[in-house]
Design a protein around this motif. Sequence first.
Motif, PDB file in Angstrom:
ATOM      1  N   ASP A 183       0.797  -1.232   0.022  1.00  0.00           N
ATOM      2  CA  ASP A 183      -0.085   0.021   0.038  1.00  0.00           C
ATOM      3  C   ASP A 183       0.874   1.241  -0.131  1.00  0.00           C
ATOM      4  O   ASP A 183       0.327   2.226  -0.598  1.00  0.00           O
ATOM      5  N   ARG A 184       1.954   1.180   0.852  1.00  0.00           N
ATOM      6  CA  ARG A 184       2.643   2.391   0.716  1.00  0.00           C
ATOM      7  C   ARG A 184       4.282   1.678   0.661  1.00  0.00           C
ATOM      8  O   ARG A 184       4.485   0.566   0.890  1.00  0.00           O
ATOM      9  N   ARG A 222       1.297   4.939  -5.956  1.00  0.00           N
ATOM     10  CA  ARG A 222       1.054   4.755  -4.363  1.00  0.00           C
ATOM     11  C   ARG A 222       1.813   5.970  -3.681  1.00  0.00           C
ATOM     12  O   ARG A 222       2.962   6.318  -3.999  1.00  0.00           O
TER      13      ARG A 222
END
Length: 217
Positions: free
Chosen positions: A44-45, A77
């Motif tokens: 996600d990161r 992202r």
Amino acid sequence: MADLAIIDYGMGNLRSVANALRHVAPAQDRVVVTSDPDVVLAADRVVFPGQGAARDCMHELRAYGLEDAVREAARTRPFLGVCMGMQVLLEHSEENGGTPCLGVYAGEVRYFGAAPLDPANGGRLKVPHMGWNRVEPSHPHPLWEGIEPGARFYFVHSYYADPADAALVAATTDYGVRFCSALARDNVFAIQCHPEKSAEAGLRLLANFARWDGVAG
């Protein structure tokens, strides 16, 4: 729950970065250190740390098959570049007689010079720039939340980023020249200093990143 991937391409002290992020990230989130491009792109990161020379950094990214994954993560992202992980986002570095870099942004990585001059007293400054120095944000950004303008961060570097587009500059620092010490655009934030070594201000920046949705403001 979110996954936060720290890119491991064989350069840099990733343990301190991982420990700092685990300390400040939401309890349910998972911090992973990985050299697997698929894991990077599933996260996600993404944090892209580094130290050492630009030529070695680029060589190792290619050897690990991570070059395209870094570019894609920076496109898609929340992405944090740290130290060398900031510099090689530009097109080219003067280091090692000239090194082509990732080219995410137009610009050059420049050498401070053999002995830059302190503008306050005309004395010679040592290279590398090593130790604590002030970081002055150029404009508001979610990663600056809770950090005082002029907060001191820890630096170790002989080269600095000089992006072609001044709008990329998110902070500046003085060391003989006023240089870009952070850059930001959209979902990317990158900083020259080592936030994991920068006490309260650095931990706050990492905590902000761990909760950032990738929207610049």
